[in-house]
Enzyme design. Structure first.
Site, mmCIF file in Angstrom:
data_model
loop_
_atom_site.group_PDB
_atom_site.id
_atom_site.type_symbol
_atom_site.label_atom_id
_atom_site.label_comp_id
_atom_site.label_asym_id
_atom_site.label_seq_id
_atom_site.Cartn_x
_atom_site.Cartn_y
_atom_site.Cartn_z
ATOM 1 N N GLY A 152 0.996 -0.811 -0.307
ATOM 2 C CA GLY A 152 -0.042 0.285 0.055
ATOM 3 C C GLY A 152 1.055 1.167 0.164
ATOM 4 O O GLY A 152 0.368 2.557 0.248
ATOM 5 N N SER A 207 1.557 8.429 2.529
ATOM 6 C CA SER A 207 1.649 7.324 2.597
ATOM 7 C C SER A 207 1.442 6.662 4.033
ATOM 8 O O SER A 207 2.742 7.009 4.696
ATOM 9 C CB SER A 207 1.457 6.170 1.374
ATOM 10 O OG SER A 207 1.098 5.846 0.724
ATOM 11 N N ASP A 262 -1.988 -6.385 -7.640
ATOM 12 C CA ASP A 262 -3.104 -5.631 -7.491
ATOM 13 C C ASP A 262 -2.805 -6.626 -6.983
ATOM 14 O O ASP A 262 -3.137 -7.604 -6.823
ATOM 15 C CB ASP A 262 -3.636 -5.392 -8.966
ATOM 16 C CG ASP A 262 -4.955 -5.451 -8.899
ATOM 17 O OD1 ASP A 262 -5.705 -5.683 -7.669
ATOM 18 O OD2 ASP A 262 -5.226 -4.690 -10.382
ATOM 19 N N ALA A 310 -12.602 2.577 -3.752
ATOM 20 C CA ALA A 310 -14.148 3.170 -3.974
ATOM 21 C C ALA A 310 -13.905 3.689 -5.477
ATOM 22 O O ALA A 310 -13.398 4.578 -5.182
ATOM 23 C CB ALA A 310 -14.630 3.164 -2.813
ATOM 24 N N TYR A 320 -17.763 9.563 3.701
ATOM 25 C CA TYR A 320 -17.475 7.325 3.956
ATOM 26 C C TYR A 320 -18.105 6.697 2.891
ATOM 27 O O TYR A 320 -17.808 5.646 2.652
ATOM 28 C CB TYR A 320 -17.082 7.552 4.707
ATOM 29 C CG TYR A 320 -15.730 6.191 5.381
ATOM 30 C CD1 TYR A 320 -14.451 7.197 4.924
ATOM 31 C CD2 TYR A 320 -15.189 5.162 5.549
ATOM 32 C CE1 TYR A 320 -13.389 6.408 4.811
ATOM 33 C CE2 TYR A 320 -14.934 4.847 5.817
ATOM 34 C CZ TYR A 320 -13.465 5.244 4.973
ATOM 35 O OH TYR A 320 -12.076 4.154 5.253
ATOM 36 N N LYS A 348 -14.979 -0.961 5.300
ATOM 37 C CA LYS A 348 -13.951 -1.550 6.716
ATOM 38 C C LYS A 348 -15.083 -1.717 7.733
ATOM 39 O O LYS A 348 -14.288 -2.590 8.348
ATOM 40 C CB LYS A 348 -13.842 0.098 7.221
ATOM 41 C CG LYS A 348 -12.653 0.989 6.788
ATOM 42 C CD LYS A 348 -11.293 1.281 6.255
ATOM 43 C CE LYS A 348 -10.418 1.825 5.557
ATOM 44 N NZ LYS A 348 -9.478 1.144 5.224
ATOM 45 N N ARG A 407 -3.965 13.405 5.799
ATOM 46 C CA ARG A 407 -3.762 13.582 4.474
ATOM 47 C C ARG A 407 -2.858 13.183 3.570
ATOM 48 O O ARG A 407 -2.064 12.570 3.925
ATOM 49 C CB ARG A 407 -2.727 15.626 4.540
ATOM 50 C CG ARG A 407 -3.843 16.517 4.781
ATOM 51 C CD ARG A 407 -3.551 17.833 4.488
ATOM 52 N NE ARG A 407 -4.026 18.849 5.124
ATOM 53 C CZ ARG A 407 -5.310 19.347 4.498
ATOM 54 N NH1 ARG A 407 -5.869 19.166 3.619
ATOM 55 N NH2 ARG A 407 -5.847 20.398 5.349
ATOM 56 N N LEU A 447 -3.151 10.152 -0.347
ATOM 57 C CA LEU A 447 -3.723 10.357 -1.901
ATOM 58 C C LEU A 447 -5.005 9.667 -1.305
ATOM 59 O O LEU A 447 -6.547 9.956 -2.128
ATOM 60 C CB LEU A 447 -3.270 9.529 -2.317
ATOM 61 C CG LEU A 447 -3.000 9.680 -4.129
ATOM 62 C CD1 LEU A 447 -2.749 10.609 -4.427
ATOM 63 C CD2 LEU A 447 -1.802 8.485 -4.461
#
Ligand code: NAD
Length: 262
Positions: free
Chosen positions: A19, A25, A70, A102, A162, A169, A199, A201
């Protein structure tokens, strides 16, 4: 006089972290904190466009493995774990799942209008993938190994904006408990950090994220937002022997925001 053979030094711990998209990140903060503890950290990123950002980061921690995967692609998962064997050896002490997805439409439209395909995709990438990682890791996770994922309050409460990520989640957190119960007898622990807003991506894709940050800073018992370093510290705790009796838990690292009622 015979001298006793020198004791073999303990094998450095190994980690595979999924991830990392860039230097914001949460996965990167966790990877860097683990590397600072002497852990040999392999990194995985989800999309080829991220490679040019991830490789320079990996170089700063001498990552023995940097690979694209992926998590919805079974063949890519198998290749990644085979590459991990070559780069990290047969044991994975630490497995970090720090990813979610999503579609933009499903994050911006009304919740009830979430498409069937979009719901499936969000659940597949954001929750099922934890099972997939553990399944592919197999016996590489042995006694003392630890698995960690990243969740958010939207699993437990309605957080406007969300949308479909709430059920994703919630499913992820249920997977944490199910995996903890299954893997516990093998001495493998599975936990999650439920982080306050930071904060990144992925966060930029949540409508009203700025308001979320403002709300947390204003109302959380600690009256501020959390930092990515604080999320990584809590993650390192759960991944360490200091948390050797902790499994199946969702640890809120959110300045206490989750305890609030009115
Ligand atoms: P990020 O954008 O840096 O990380 C999200 C990662 O998911 C990216 O690296 C992306 O490439 C990866 N990803 C998406 N689809 C993928 C796929 N099919 N295969 C492999 N990788 C895929 O953002 P982040 O905020 O660091 O997110 C990491 C985790 O933390 C997510 O689970 C997120 O929900 C969770 N989290 C974030 C916050 C926050 O405020 N930033 C708060 C709580 C929880």
């Amino acid at each position: 006089m015979e001298t006793a053979p020198a004791p073999t030094p303990p094998r450095p711990r190994t980690a595979l972290v999924f991830g990392v998209a860039n230097d914001h990140s949460l996965a990167w903060y966790i990877a860097r904190a683990l590397a600072a503890e002497g852990v040999r950290v392999g990194l995985s990123y989800g999309d080829e466009r991220l490679e040019r950002r991830v490789r320079p980061l990996a170089a700063t921690i001498d990552a023995p493995l940097v690979t694209r995967c992926d998590v919805t692609d079974e063949a890519a998962l198998a290749e990644t774990f085979a590459a991990a064997d070559a780069a990290l050896g047969p044991h994975i002490d630490i497995l970090v799942h720090s990813l979610a997805f999503a579609t933009r439409e499903d994050l911006t439209g009304p919740f009830s209008q979430t498409s069937r395909a979009g719901f499936g995709l969000a659940l597949d990438v954001s929750a099922y993938s934890l099972l997939a990682l553990v399944r592919h890791a197999g016996a590489r996770l042995g006694p003392g190994s630890s698995v960690l994922t990243l969740s958010y309050l939207g699993a437990e409460r309605v957080v406007s904006g969300y949308k479909v990520m709430g059920p994703a989640k919630a499913a992820l957190e249920a997977c944490v408990r199910g995996l903890a119960e299954e893997l516990g007898p093998r001495g493998v622990r599975v936990n999650a950090v439920s982080a306050g807003p930071v904060r990144t991506l992925a966060a930029a894709g949540i409508p009203g994220f700025r308001t979320l940050l403002e709300c947390h800073a204003e109302r959380a018992p600690l009256r501020r937002n959390v930092t990515a370093e604080e999320v990584a510290s809590a993650a390192c705790f759960l991944l360490s022997d200091k948390a050797s009796a902790v499994t199946g838990q969702i640890l809120h690292v959110d300045g206490g925001y989750n305890i609030l009622g009115v």
